[in-house]
Design a protein around this motif. Sequence first.
Motif, PDB file in Angstrom:
ATOM      1  N   GLY A  48     -40.374-103.432  20.371  1.00 15.95           N
ATOM      2  CA  GLY A  48     -39.776-102.336  21.117  1.00 15.95           C
ATOM      3  C   GLY A  48     -39.440-101.102  20.311  1.00 15.95           C
ATOM      4  N   GLU A  49     -38.758-101.255  19.191  1.00 22.28           N
ATOM      5  CA  GLU A  49     -38.341-100.087  18.404  1.00 22.28           C
ATOM      6  C   GLU A  49     -39.537 -99.351  17.821  1.00 22.28           C
ATOM      7  OE1 GLU A  49     -35.888 -97.299  17.644  1.00 22.28           O
ATOM      8  OE2 GLU A  49     -35.192 -99.122  18.630  1.00 22.28           O
ATOM      9  N   ARG A  50     -40.476-100.091  17.235  1.00 21.32           N
ATOM     10  CA  ARG A  50     -41.685 -99.459  16.692  1.00 21.32           C
ATOM     11  C   ARG A  50     -42.504 -98.810  17.800  1.00 21.32           C
ATOM     12  NH1 ARG A  50     -44.996-103.586  13.761  1.00 21.32           N
ATOM     13  NH2 ARG A  50     -46.516-101.917  13.847  1.00 21.32           N
ATOM     14  N   GLY A  51     -42.528 -99.450  18.972  1.00 27.68           N
ATOM     15  CA  GLY A  51     -43.276 -98.906  20.097  1.00 27.68           C
ATOM     16  C   GLY A  51     -42.702 -97.596  20.595  1.00 27.68           C
ATOM     17  N   ARG A  52     -41.378 -97.522  20.664  1.00 28.61           N
ATOM     18  CA  ARG A  52     -40.749 -96.274  21.092  1.00 28.61           C
ATOM     19  C   ARG A  52     -41.005 -95.163  20.072  1.00 28.61           C
ATOM     20  NH1 ARG A  52     -37.452-100.177  23.270  1.00 28.61           N
ATOM     21  NH2 ARG A  52     -36.140-100.408  21.433  1.00 28.61           N
ATOM     22  N   SER A  53     -40.991 -95.511  18.788  1.00 28.65           N
ATOM     23  CA  SER A  53     -41.291 -94.527  17.740  1.00 28.65           C
ATOM     24  C   SER A  53     -42.749 -94.080  17.825  1.00 28.65           C
ATOM     25  CB  SER A  53     -41.018 -95.113  16.355  1.00 28.65           C
ATOM     26  OG  SER A  53     -39.652 -95.352  16.188  1.00 28.65           O
ATOM     27  N   ALA A  54     -43.649 -95.016  18.051  1.00 27.02           N
ATOM     28  CA  ALA A  54     -45.071 -94.687  18.187  1.00 27.02           C
ATOM     29  C   ALA A  54     -45.302 -93.801  19.407  1.00 27.02           C
ATOM     30  CB  ALA A  54     -45.908 -95.960  18.294  1.00 27.02           C
ATOM     31  N   PHE A  55     -44.587 -94.091  20.489  1.00 26.05           N
ATOM     32  CA  PHE A  55     -44.713 -93.287  21.704  1.00 26.05           C
ATOM     33  C   PHE A  55     -44.290 -91.850  21.422  1.00 26.05           C
ATOM     34  CE2 PHE A  55     -43.151 -91.496  25.663  1.00 26.05           C
ATOM     35  CZ  PHE A  55     -44.204 -91.762  26.525  1.00 26.05           C
ATOM     36  N   ARG A  56     -43.162 -91.687  20.746  1.00 29.60           N
ATOM     37  CA  ARG A  56     -42.671 -90.338  20.418  1.00 29.60           C
ATOM     38  C   ARG A  56     -43.673 -89.623  19.518  1.00 29.60           C
ATOM     39  NH1 ARG A  56     -38.501 -87.058  20.466  1.00 29.60           N
ATOM     40  NH2 ARG A  56     -36.822 -88.426  21.091  1.00 29.60           N
ATOM     41  N   ALA A  57     -44.211 -90.315  18.526  1.00 29.96           N
ATOM     42  CA  ALA A  57     -45.169 -89.701  17.606  1.00 29.96           C
ATOM     43  C   ALA A  57     -46.435 -89.263  18.332  1.00 29.96           C
ATOM     44  CB  ALA A  57     -45.514 -90.673  16.478  1.00 29.96           C
ATOM     45  N   ALA A  58     -46.904 -90.066  19.285  1.00 26.12           N
ATOM     46  CA  ALA A  58     -48.162 -89.765  19.983  1.00 26.12           C
ATOM     47  C   ALA A  58     -48.004 -88.736  21.090  1.00 26.12           C
ATOM     48  CB  ALA A  58     -48.746 -91.054  20.560  1.00 26.12           C
ATOM     49  N   THR A  59     -46.818 -88.720  21.742  1.00 30.00           N
ATOM     50  CA  THR A  59     -46.652 -87.864  22.916  1.00 30.00           C
ATOM     51  C   THR A  59     -45.664 -86.723  22.721  1.00 30.00           C
ATOM     52  OG1 THR A  59     -44.852 -89.168  23.875  1.00 30.00           O
ATOM     53  CG2 THR A  59     -47.128 -89.839  24.420  1.00 30.00           C
ATOM     54  N   THR A  61     -42.545 -87.101  23.100  1.00 24.18           N
ATOM     55  CA  THR A  61     -41.519 -87.345  24.102  1.00 24.18           C
ATOM     56  C   THR A  61     -40.800 -88.652  23.797  1.00 24.18           C
ATOM     57  OG1 THR A  61     -42.938 -86.282  25.748  1.00 24.18           O
ATOM     58  CG2 THR A  61     -41.158 -87.636  26.598  1.00 24.18           C
ATOM     59  N   ASP A  62     -39.511 -88.700  24.051  1.00 24.74           N
ATOM     60  CA  ASP A  62     -38.755 -89.938  23.926  1.00 24.74           C
ATOM     61  C   ASP A  62     -39.192 -90.899  25.034  1.00 24.74           C
ATOM     62  OD1 ASP A  62     -36.249 -91.425  22.844  1.00 24.74           O
ATOM     63  OD2 ASP A  62     -35.984 -91.371  25.038  1.00 24.74           O
ATOM     64  N   ALA A  63     -39.488 -92.127  24.674  1.00 27.55           N
ATOM     65  CA  ALA A  63     -40.011 -93.107  25.638  1.00 27.55           C
ATOM     66  C   ALA A  63     -39.067 -93.348  26.804  1.00 27.55           C
ATOM     67  CB  ALA A  63     -40.319 -94.423  24.923  1.00 27.55           C
ATOM     68  N   MET A  64     -37.784 -93.519  26.521  1.00 25.59           N
ATOM     69  CA  MET A  64     -36.863 -93.839  27.608  1.00 25.59           C
ATOM     70  C   MET A  64     -36.583 -92.619  28.485  1.00 25.59           C
ATOM     71  SD  MET A  64     -37.028 -96.904  27.074  1.00 25.59           S
ATOM     72  CE  MET A  64     -36.136 -97.505  28.473  1.00 25.59           C
ATOM     73  N   GLU A  65     -36.591 -91.417  27.904  1.00 25.61           N
ATOM     74  CA  GLU A  65     -36.463 -90.203  28.718  1.00 25.61           C
ATOM     75  C   GLU A  65     -37.673 -90.059  29.635  1.00 25.61           C
ATOM     76  OE1 GLU A  65     -35.714 -86.695  26.380  1.00 25.61           O
ATOM     77  OE2 GLU A  65     -33.991 -87.624  25.401  1.00 25.61           O
ATOM     78  N   PHE A  66     -38.860 -90.333  29.083  1.00 25.18           N
ATOM     79  CA  PHE A  66     -40.067 -90.270  29.899  1.00 25.18           C
ATOM     80  C   PHE A  66     -39.992 -91.286  31.037  1.00 25.18           C
ATOM     81  CE2 PHE A  66     -44.289 -92.077  30.794  1.00 25.18           C
ATOM     82  CZ  PHE A  66     -44.802 -91.008  31.506  1.00 25.18           C
ATOM     83  N   ALA A  67     -39.606 -92.522  30.723  1.00 21.85           N
ATOM     84  CA  ALA A  67     -39.515 -93.562  31.744  1.00 21.85           C
ATOM     85  C   ALA A  67     -38.536 -93.142  32.837  1.00 21.85           C
ATOM     86  CB  ALA A  67     -39.085 -94.890  31.112  1.00 21.85           C
ATOM     87  N   GLN A  68     -37.411 -92.600  32.450  1.00 21.75           N
ATOM     88  CA  GLN A  68     -36.410 -92.182  33.433  1.00 21.75           C
ATOM     89  C   GLN A  68     -36.955 -91.066  34.331  1.00 21.75           C
ATOM     90  OE1 GLN A  68     -32.682 -90.838  31.745  1.00 21.75           O
ATOM     91  NE2 GLN A  68     -31.588 -91.747  33.459  1.00 21.75           N
ATOM     92  N   TYR A 125     -44.968 -96.862  33.232  1.00 21.54           N
ATOM     93  CA  TYR A 125     -44.756 -95.442  33.471  1.00 21.54           C
ATOM     94  C   TYR A 125     -45.969 -94.695  32.954  1.00 21.54           C
ATOM     95  CZ  TYR A 125     -40.172 -97.504  33.687  1.00 21.54           C
ATOM     96  OH  TYR A 125     -39.129 -98.327  34.003  1.00 21.54           O
ATOM     97  N   ALA A 126     -46.534 -93.804  33.779  1.00 20.78           N
ATOM     98  CA  ALA A 126     -47.766 -93.112  33.412  1.00 20.78           C
ATOM     99  C   ALA A 126     -47.605 -91.609  33.558  1.00 20.78           C
ATOM    100  CB  ALA A 126     -48.917 -93.581  34.299  1.00 20.78           C
ATOM    101  N   ARG A 127     -48.388 -90.897  32.769  1.00 21.82           N
ATOM    102  CA  ARG A 127     -48.500 -89.460  32.970  1.00 21.82           C
ATOM    103  C   ARG A 127     -49.955 -89.138  33.239  1.00 21.82           C
ATOM    104  NH1 ARG A 127     -46.668 -84.791  29.003  1.00 21.82           N
ATOM    105  NH2 ARG A 127     -48.829 -84.639  28.407  1.00 21.82           N
ATOM    106  N   CYS A 128     -50.143 -88.403  34.317  1.00 19.55           N
ATOM    107  CA  CYS A 128     -51.465 -88.000  34.769  1.00 19.55           C
ATOM    108  C   CYS A 128     -51.877 -86.707  34.067  1.00 19.55           C
ATOM    109  CB  CYS A 128     -51.399 -87.785  36.282  1.00 19.55           C
ATOM    110  SG  CYS A 128     -52.950 -87.227  37.008  1.00 19.55           S
ATOM    111  N   TYR A 134     -45.258 -90.822  36.848  1.00 23.83           N
ATOM    112  CA  TYR A 134     -44.963 -91.756  37.928  1.00 23.83           C
ATOM    113  C   TYR A 134     -44.802 -93.162  37.379  1.00 23.83           C
ATOM    114  CZ  TYR A 134     -50.062 -92.514  37.775  1.00 23.83           C
ATOM    115  OH  TYR A 134     -51.351 -92.778  37.384  1.00 23.83           O
ATOM    116  N   SER A 135     -44.275 -94.041  38.225  1.00 21.30           N
ATOM    117  CA  SER A 135     -43.965 -95.397  37.765  1.00 21.30           C
ATOM    118  C   SER A 135     -44.480 -96.440  38.747  1.00 21.30           C
ATOM    119  CB  SER A 135     -42.453 -95.563  37.597  1.00 21.30           C
ATOM    120  OG  SER A 135     -41.815 -95.454  38.857  1.00 21.30           O
ATOM    121  N   ASP A 136     -44.526 -97.651  38.232  1.00 26.87           N
ATOM    122  CA  ASP A 136     -44.919 -98.806  39.044  1.00 26.87           C
ATOM    123  C   ASP A 136     -44.251-100.026  38.400  1.00 26.87           C
ATOM    124  OD1 ASP A 136     -46.195-100.389  40.927  1.00 26.87           O
ATOM    125  OD2 ASP A 136     -48.217-100.053  40.151  1.00 26.87           O
ATOM    126  N   ARG A 137     -44.097-101.064  39.130  1.00 25.24           N
ATOM    127  CA  ARG A 137     -43.588-102.323  38.578  1.00 25.24           C
ATOM    128  C   ARG A 137     -44.128-103.465  39.412  1.00 25.24           C
ATOM    129  NH1 ARG A 137     -37.424-102.838  40.748  1.00 25.24           N
ATOM    130  NH2 ARG A 137     -37.936-102.076  42.806  1.00 25.24           N
TER     131      ARG A 137
END
Length: 143
Positions: A48-59, A61-68, A125-128, A134-137
């Motif tokens: 989780g922690e490395r994934g959130r850091s990787a998400f921020r580096a690639a996009t 954007t903060d992962a949890m802000e994006f998800a929200q 959570y996806a970005r088009c 948008y989100s799905d579960r």
Amino acid sequence: MTTRREAFLAGDRLEDVALFLADSYVTDDRLEEFGERINDGVLIVVDGERGRSAFRAATGTDAMEFAQSAMGLEGEIDGDLTDGHCPETADTDETHDVQFVFAFAEERNEDVGGIYADGDVVHAYARCGCGTAYSDRWNVVEP
């Protein structure tokens, strides 16, 4: 042999996050060192922690802000986390390809009820390409 992606989608990696980055969004051959080439992108499953850091580096954007931000609009994200159906497709003539997907799984929780009582739940959570988030579960499907 089970891949990290298969284990994540089976609910066996609840402490991890998954990140799909489409080639049309980011091109970096080094990403394949950390993930699995799927369709037109790379899917990475890490803790989780490395994934959130990787998400921020690639996009950027903060992962949890994006998800929200994505939670406010429901769409359809493919069960393999590499594509989706943008809820804005009917309103525009733009291309609606997924740029990236961020996902995590949550353990079954009967106290919460609903789909959480039915089993582990994948939150995606996806970005088009049009900019819509948008989100799905869904419940993890046992193989």
